[in-house]
Scaffold this motif. Sequence first.
Motif, PDB file in Angstrom:
ATOM      1  N   ASP A   1      53.131  31.374  57.975  1.00 61.43           N
ATOM      2  CA  ASP A   1      54.143  32.425  57.998  1.00 61.43           C
ATOM      3  C   ASP A   1      53.870  33.311  56.788  1.00 61.43           C
ATOM      4  OD1 ASP A   1      56.384  34.040  57.881  1.00 61.43           O
ATOM      5  OD2 ASP A   1      57.799  32.428  58.342  1.00 61.43           O
ATOM      6  N   LEU A   2      53.335  34.488  57.031  1.00 59.63           N
ATOM      7  CA  LEU A   2      52.879  35.349  55.949  1.00 59.63           C
ATOM      8  C   LEU A   2      54.003  35.754  55.000  1.00 59.63           C
ATOM      9  CD1 LEU A   2      50.405  37.676  57.891  1.00 59.63           C
ATOM     10  CD2 LEU A   2      49.875  35.686  56.497  1.00 59.63           C
TER      11      LEU A   2
ATOM     12  N   VAL B   1      42.768  33.014  55.770  1.00 50.60           N
ATOM     13  CA  VAL B   1      43.516  32.337  56.831  1.00 50.60           C
ATOM     14  C   VAL B   1      43.710  33.272  58.019  1.00 50.60           C
ATOM     15  CG1 VAL B   1      44.745  30.754  55.316  1.00 50.60           C
ATOM     16  CG2 VAL B   1      45.733  32.993  55.790  1.00 50.60           C
ATOM     17  N   ARG B   2      43.793  32.672  59.191  1.00 51.65           N
ATOM     18  CA  ARG B   2      44.120  33.442  60.392  1.00 51.65           C
ATOM     19  C   ARG B   2      45.605  33.817  60.347  1.00 51.65           C
ATOM     20  NH1 ARG B   2      39.256  34.959  62.536  1.00 51.65           N
ATOM     21  NH2 ARG B   2      37.864  33.151  62.627  1.00 51.65           N
ATOM     22  N   PRO B   3      45.981  34.918  60.964  1.00 49.83           N
ATOM     23  CA  PRO B   3      47.370  35.376  60.863  1.00 49.83           C
ATOM     24  C   PRO B   3      48.390  34.473  61.523  1.00 49.83           C
ATOM     25  CG  PRO B   3      46.129  36.722  62.430  1.00 49.83           C
ATOM     26  CD  PRO B   3      45.132  35.863  61.718  1.00 49.83           C
ATOM     27  N   ASP B   4      47.942  33.554  62.434  1.00 51.48           N
ATOM     28  CA  ASP B   4      48.891  32.677  63.111  1.00 51.48           C
ATOM     29  C   ASP B   4      48.949  31.273  62.484  1.00 51.48           C
ATOM     30  OD1 ASP B   4      46.343  31.963  63.849  1.00 51.48           O
ATOM     31  OD2 ASP B   4      46.782  31.749  65.988  1.00 51.48           O
ATOM     32  N   VAL B   5      48.223  31.073  61.361  1.00 49.80           N
ATOM     33  CA  VAL B   5      48.181  29.749  60.743  1.00 49.80           C
ATOM     34  C   VAL B   5      49.358  29.534  59.802  1.00 49.80           C
ATOM     35  CG1 VAL B   5      46.862  28.281  59.157  1.00 49.80           C
ATOM     36  CG2 VAL B   5      45.688  29.497  60.994  1.00 49.80           C
TER      37      VAL B   5
ATOM     38  N   ASN C   1      53.711  54.194  66.875  1.00 47.37           N
ATOM     39  CA  ASN C   1      54.378  53.057  67.519  1.00 47.37           C
ATOM     40  C   ASN C   1      53.667  51.717  67.313  1.00 47.37           C
ATOM     41  OD1 ASN C   1      56.327  54.872  68.598  1.00 47.37           O
ATOM     42  ND2 ASN C   1      54.888  55.382  70.253  1.00 47.37           N
ATOM     43  N   ILE C   2      52.892  51.597  66.236  1.00 49.74           N
ATOM     44  CA  ILE C   2      52.313  50.299  65.891  1.00 49.74           C
ATOM     45  C   ILE C   2      53.390  49.449  65.224  1.00 49.74           C
ATOM     46  CG2 ILE C   2      50.614  49.094  64.467  1.00 49.74           C
ATOM     47  CD1 ILE C   2      49.407  50.532  66.849  1.00 49.74           C
ATOM     48  N   GLY C   3      53.520  48.196  65.670  1.00 50.68           N
ATOM     49  CA  GLY C   3      54.530  47.297  65.117  1.00 50.68           C
ATOM     50  C   GLY C   3      53.917  46.028  64.565  1.00 50.68           C
ATOM     51  N   LEU C   4      54.781  45.114  64.164  1.00 46.82           N
ATOM     52  CA  LEU C   4      54.362  43.860  63.536  1.00 46.82           C
ATOM     53  C   LEU C   4      53.402  43.067  64.420  1.00 46.82           C
ATOM     54  CD1 LEU C   4      54.726  41.626  61.339  1.00 46.82           C
ATOM     55  CD2 LEU C   4      56.683  40.817  62.664  1.00 46.82           C
ATOM     56  N   VAL C   5      53.759  42.862  65.670  1.00 52.29           N
ATOM     57  CA  VAL C   5      52.933  42.046  66.569  1.00 52.29           C
ATOM     58  C   VAL C   5      51.581  42.705  66.797  1.00 52.29           C
ATOM     59  CG1 VAL C   5      52.760  41.076  68.880  1.00 52.29           C
ATOM     60  CG2 VAL C   5      54.942  40.997  67.668  1.00 52.29           C
ATOM     61  N   ASP C   6      51.555  44.032  66.894  1.00 54.90           N
ATOM     62  CA  ASP C   6      50.282  44.741  67.064  1.00 54.90           C
ATOM     63  C   ASP C   6      49.341  44.446  65.902  1.00 54.90           C
ATOM     64  OD1 ASP C   6      51.117  46.243  69.436  1.00 54.90           O
ATOM     65  OD2 ASP C   6      52.408  47.345  68.056  1.00 54.90           O
ATOM     66  N   VAL C   7      49.882  44.453  64.694  1.00 53.57           N
ATOM     67  CA  VAL C   7      49.059  44.197  63.510  1.00 53.57           C
ATOM     68  C   VAL C   7      48.542  42.765  63.515  1.00 53.57           C
ATOM     69  CG1 VAL C   7      49.062  44.021  60.991  1.00 53.57           C
ATOM     70  CG2 VAL C   7      50.214  45.942  62.121  1.00 53.57           C
ATOM     71  N   LEU C   8      49.403  41.808  63.796  1.00 47.31           N
ATOM     72  CA  LEU C   8      48.970  40.405  63.802  1.00 47.31           C
ATOM     73  C   LEU C   8      47.901  40.166  64.869  1.00 47.31           C
ATOM     74  CD1 LEU C   8      52.399  38.600  63.301  1.00 47.31           C
ATOM     75  CD2 LEU C   8      50.640  39.096  61.587  1.00 47.31           C
ATOM     76  N   ASN C   9      48.053  40.785  66.018  1.00 51.82           N
ATOM     77  CA  ASN C   9      47.064  40.618  67.089  1.00 51.82           C
ATOM     78  C   ASN C   9      45.725  41.257  66.729  1.00 51.82           C
ATOM     79  OD1 ASN C   9      48.743  39.165  68.790  1.00 51.82           O
ATOM     80  ND2 ASN C   9      49.475  40.968  69.886  1.00 51.82           N
TER      81      ASN C   9
ATOM     82  N   ALA D   1      55.351  37.210  49.506  1.00 48.18           N
ATOM     83  CA  ALA D   1      54.832  38.339  50.271  1.00 48.18           C
ATOM     84  C   ALA D   1      55.907  39.031  51.107  1.00 48.18           C
ATOM     85  CB  ALA D   1      53.690  37.879  51.178  1.00 48.18           C
ATOM     86  N   ALA D   2      57.022  38.353  51.360  1.00 48.08           N
ATOM     87  CA  ALA D   2      58.130  38.993  52.084  1.00 48.08           C
ATOM     88  C   ALA D   2      58.673  40.194  51.323  1.00 48.08           C
ATOM     89  CB  ALA D   2      59.261  37.991  52.328  1.00 48.08           C
TER      90      ALA D   2
END
Length: 260
Positions: free
Chosen positions: A177-178, A171-175, A121-129, A197-198
């Motif tokens: 749009d990957l 780069v940090r993940p929030d800097v 149940n790991i998702g996108l937000v979990d990875v970015l965090n 990368a999309a």
Amino acid sequence: MLTDSERQEAVNALIRAEETKIQATQPSVAWPHIEIEDAYAISAAVAQYKVDKGSKIIGHKVGLTSKAMQRSSNIDEPDYGHIFSDMVLSDGAVVKHADFCVPRVEPELTFVLKDRLMGPNIGLVDVLNATDYIVPSIEIIDARVCEPRKIYDTVSDNGAGAGLILGGRPVRPDVVDLRWIGAIFHRNSAIEETGLAAGVLGHPAMAVAWLANRLGSFGVALEPGHMVLSGSFTRPVWAAKGDTLHADFGPLGTVAVSFE
């Protein structure tokens, strides 16, 4: 399912291929009854052999995460392998072409984790965090088994992982749009490939999520400090002796490797 002795034969063949630089017969050809569990067990056994020889596992690579790579390999699902300490090189590295069987190169993004990730149940937000930063990279892939390859063959062969060159501007993940990180990939002076990368599962962090969930099914976690290669978003480019491969990630800088 393979017997223990058949698995060991496959392990020995892959180790021999890497040491001699002569491709081995595909496990799926030598043992048509191979299953995906066998392939991962073979990969793990080869990894343990390398660790026993002094290498250190410092992360994982995800492969075949984009349509471009799946089409180039005729395989329609992702695979994964290990990143070893002796695979990591600095930007501008010069490597010996003779150290590989059939080297190819790909532009990718490397995620460096600051927190533990473990499925399910790991998702996108979990990875970015959980990500500390992302580094523009070039992966060297090298098939230690012959063509054509099936998923069992690429998994057994550590996802063809052979080298990782880190460069550019981390780069940090929030800097940024990957999804919109792009690369212009040159061989010498010619542009060979371009991509976004999309192309990696819609968002490169989804490759890390896929890996965390896949490893979680084996009781394995992605640990703080681990590197995770998210997979190429272009087709691989062949590397010949004398070639320089150069990936331009725009605002994120460049990374290059040369073969002598």
